[in-house]
Motif scaffolding. Structure first.
Motif, PDB file in Angstrom:
ATOM      1  N   ALA A  49      -9.567  -7.868  -4.939  1.00  0.00           N
ATOM      2  CA  ALA A  49      -9.196  -6.594  -4.328  1.00  0.00           C
ATOM      3  C   ALA A  49      -7.936  -6.706  -3.480  1.00  0.00           C
ATOM      4  O   ALA A  49      -7.361  -5.683  -3.086  1.00  0.00           O
ATOM      5  N   GLN A  53      -4.976  -3.666  -2.184  1.00  0.00           N
ATOM      6  CA  GLN A  53      -5.089  -3.317  -0.768  1.00  0.00           C
ATOM      7  C   GLN A  53      -3.824  -3.682  -0.001  1.00  0.00           C
ATOM      8  O   GLN A  53      -3.416  -2.955   0.928  1.00  0.00           O
ATOM      9  N   GLN A  54      -3.191  -4.794  -0.366  1.00  0.00           N
ATOM     10  CA  GLN A  54      -1.950  -5.177   0.310  1.00  0.00           C
ATOM     11  C   GLN A  54      -0.850  -4.146   0.103  1.00  0.00           C
ATOM     12  O   GLN A  54      -0.089  -3.838   1.023  1.00  0.00           O
ATOM     13  N   VAL A  56      -1.363  -0.938  -0.526  1.00  0.00           N
ATOM     14  CA  VAL A  56      -1.786   0.212   0.272  1.00  0.00           C
ATOM     15  C   VAL A  56      -1.435   0.006   1.734  1.00  0.00           C
ATOM     16  O   VAL A  56      -0.895   0.909   2.404  1.00  0.00           O
ATOM     17  N   ASP A  57      -1.719  -1.176   2.259  1.00  0.00           N
ATOM     18  CA  ASP A  57      -1.423  -1.465   3.668  1.00  0.00           C
ATOM     19  C   ASP A  57       0.076  -1.327   3.943  1.00  0.00           C
ATOM     20  O   ASP A  57       0.481  -0.807   4.998  1.00  0.00           O
ATOM     21  N   VAL A  67      -4.411   4.922  -1.276  1.00  0.00           N
ATOM     22  CA  VAL A  67      -5.741   4.314  -1.274  1.00  0.00           C
ATOM     23  C   VAL A  67      -5.788   3.295  -2.398  1.00  0.00           C
ATOM     24  O   VAL A  67      -5.062   3.405  -3.391  1.00  0.00           O
ATOM     25  N   ALA A  68      -6.646   2.309  -2.240  1.00  0.00           N
ATOM     26  CA  ALA A  68      -6.776   1.250  -3.233  1.00  0.00           C
ATOM     27  C   ALA A  68      -7.897   1.562  -4.215  1.00  0.00           C
ATOM     28  O   ALA A  68      -8.883   2.228  -3.870  1.00  0.00           O
ATOM     29  N   ASN A  69      -7.729   1.062  -5.430  1.00  0.00           N
ATOM     30  CA  ASN A  69      -8.746   1.207  -6.462  1.00  0.00           C
ATOM     31  C   ASN A  69      -8.757  -0.049  -7.319  1.00  0.00           C
ATOM     32  O   ASN A  69      -7.701  -0.520  -7.726  1.00  0.00           O
ATOM     33  N   THR A  70      -9.948  -0.588  -7.579  1.00  0.00           N
ATOM     34  CA  THR A  70     -10.054  -1.801  -8.382  1.00  0.00           C
ATOM     35  C   THR A  70     -10.883  -1.584  -9.640  1.00  0.00           C
ATOM     36  O   THR A  70     -11.416  -2.533 -10.215  1.00  0.00           O
TER      37      THR A  70
END
Length: 290
Positions: A49, A53-54, A56-57, A67-70
């Motif tokens: 993930a 997320q990185q 997104v951050d 937003v993140a999606n996996t």
């Protein structure tokens, strides 16, 4: 004012490489971005993930929305969940950028079934699955009287449309299929207010650096101040333009590399032979160009 203000975009394979550059540029131009990345290896194994997320951050730290999606876009259910997240989190969906991909190179005589299936699943099915579920949403919106101004940008490859690459029968076939998918989907979805285009990019990514015979080219050091022709950031502006509300283009495939954007066309007649009666094998042998 950004070129993509108010737009909501799903970008697959956006945790690294070209997809990451797409996500960062889209956010800078005002789009809300769903950053999709399974986080697997070059060959599609494993999950992480972290990459999504990185990104997104980084977007959020710069004042953007993401937003993140996996979810796994190689499955119908994963693609549906990805599209639904955009609608749930941001209230709509305007743009799909299909970019996720893996490599499992091998010569056709040595190709294993799993190598073929995995590449076709992530590339061709992954494009089709996300496109399908986005199209379901846009069709419904159109029938409700909310005609979309939507855009899809698919990712083909020179390996599939211009320069066949030995060892990539699976990858090349998938990318050629994506180009065909783009043209057919453009015809089908225009009635619902959806434009569909594709790019065939050449840039430095972990996949191109892992391609036999290509790694040294993409890894060549660039002197400070010189234009980096293989930077993945060179690819994203044309994708952003194709995603804008004002772009009129649909059913096009563009080769993109460095400072060059070329419009591509598919199979065309280069010569024709004809007969007024039944064909004879020897006649064909004599007349077909060598």
């Amino acid at each position: 004012m950004g070129a993509l203000d108010g737009r909501v975009a799903v970008i697959t394979g956006a945790g690294r490489g070209i997809g990451r550059e797409h996500a960062l540029l889209f956010a800078r131009e005002g789009a809300s971005v769903v950053v999709n990345d399974l986080g697997g290896s070059n060959s599609g194994e494993g999950t992480d993930a972290g990459p999504a997320q990185q990104v997104v951050d980084e977007i959020v730290a710069a004042g953007g929305r993401a937003v993140a999606n996996t979810d796994n876009v190689a499955t119908w259910a994963g693609a549906q969940a990805l599209v639904q997240q955009a609608i749930d989190d941001f209230g709509q969906l305007d743009v799909v950028v299909n970019n996720a991909g893996i490599l499992r190179d091998n010569f056709i005589a040595s190709m294993e079934e799993s190598q073929w299936d995995a590449v076709l699943a992530v590339h061709l099915k992954g494009h089709a699955a996300v496109l399908h579920h986005a199209a379901v949403y846009w069709k419904a919106q159109s029938k409700l009287g909310n005609r979309p101004n939507a855009a899809v940008i698919n990712t083909a490859s020179a390996s599939g449309v211009t320069v066949p690459q030995p060892g990539q029968t699976n990858y090349g076939a998938a990318k050629a299929g994506i180009a065909a998918l783009t043209l057919v989907a453009a015809d089908e979805l225009e009635r619902y207010g959806v434009r569909v285009n594709a790019i065939a990019p050449i840039a430095r990514t972990r996949l191109t650096e892992a391609t036999p015979g290509m790694g040294a080219i993409f890894s060549a050091e660039v002197e400070e101040g010189e234009f980096d022709y293989f930077s993945p950031a060179n690819i994203s502006p044309v994708v952003a333009y194709l995603a804008t509300e004002k772009c009129p283009l649909t059913g096009q495939v563009f080769a993109v590399q460095g400072g060059a954007i070329s419009t591509l066309q598919g199979w065309t007649d280069v010569s024709t032979i004809e007969t007024e009666g039944p064909w004879l094998i020897d006649d064909i042998a004599d007349r077909l160009p060598n």
